[in-house]
Design a protein around this motif. Structure first.
Motif, mmCIF file in Angstrom:
data_model
loop_
_atom_site.group_PDB
_atom_site.id
_atom_site.type_symbol
_atom_site.label_atom_id
_atom_site.label_comp_id
_atom_site.label_asym_id
_atom_site.label_seq_id
_atom_site.Cartn_x
_atom_site.Cartn_y
_atom_site.Cartn_z
ATOM 1 N N ARG A 4 0.852 -1.186 0.000
ATOM 2 C CA ARG A 4 0.000 0.000 0.000
ATOM 3 C C ARG A 4 0.889 1.237 0.000
ATOM 4 N N VAL A 6 1.247 5.566 -0.518
ATOM 5 C CA VAL A 6 0.663 6.905 -0.546
ATOM 6 C C VAL A 6 1.733 7.859 -1.055
ATOM 7 N N HIS A 26 -5.046 7.271 7.413
ATOM 8 C CA HIS A 26 -6.322 6.700 6.994
ATOM 9 C C HIS A 26 -6.132 5.555 5.987
ATOM 10 N N PHE A 27 -5.102 5.657 5.142
ATOM 11 C CA PHE A 27 -4.860 4.664 4.092
ATOM 12 C C PHE A 27 -4.008 3.481 4.566
ATOM 13 N N PRO A 29 -0.724 2.990 4.944
ATOM 14 C CA PRO A 29 0.279 2.638 3.930
ATOM 15 C C PRO A 29 1.458 1.849 4.503
#
Length: 169
Positions: A4, A6, A26-27, A29
């Motif tokens: 993941r 960002v 929030h993501f 990463p």
């Protein structure tokens, strides 16, 4: 293996570090590519708040910083890093370049290149040509990300995309 990622131009954390931590967090990463990181102290604080390790541009007493960074969350780790400054000599006050970091975990390695291209179209094309030569010299998967200072259908982005797919000039 899923990674993941960002990518964010944080503009020196002018919007507030807490806000950036919440947004990026929030993501969830594994890897973060940043541009315009501001001071080294702010970058360290951000990395600590995210629970990540950071590779920023190396200290130099005689040159202005490029201010790109690659951050990873354990179990990922930073294996190596180096900075490549793009050759455009007109950019002494606002230097542009690529932070090249090899990151890895459990026998898997990937190159993460954080770039920040210039504002002039011709400057971006020249930087992408340098970047392509750099990436060709790396073995294994390569991720090129950052602030390209143009839209996704721009010439420099298209050149990166085309060279990445075909491996040629």
């Amino acid at each position: 293996m899923q990674l993941r990622v960002v990518v964010y131009n944080v503009r020196g954390f002018r919007d507030g570090q807490d806000r950036v931590v919440r947004l990026v967090g929030h993501f969830r990463p594994d890897l973060v590519v940043l541009n315009e990181t501001g001071s080294r102290r702010r970058l360290r604080r951000f990395a600590r708040a995210m629970g990540m390790d950071a590779a920023g541009d190396p200290w130099s007493p005689l040159r202005r910083r490029v201010k790109n960074a690659v951050l990873v969350k354990p179990p990922w780790r930073i294996v190596s890093r180096r900075l490549h400054r793009f050759k455009d000599v007109r950019r002494r006050l606002y230097p542009r370049g690529a932070l090249i970091a090899q990151v890895g975990r459990s026998g898997f390695r990937i190159w993460a290149i954080a770039v920040h291209l210039g504002l002039h179209p011709l400057e971006r094309i020249h930087s992408v040509e340098e970047l392509s030569d750099l990436a060709r010299g790396l073995s294994g998967p390569v991720l090129i990300a950052g602030d390209f200072n143009e839209l996704p259908d721009g010439k420099a982005v298209g050149l990166v995309r085309g060279r990445a797919r075909h491996g040629g000039p």
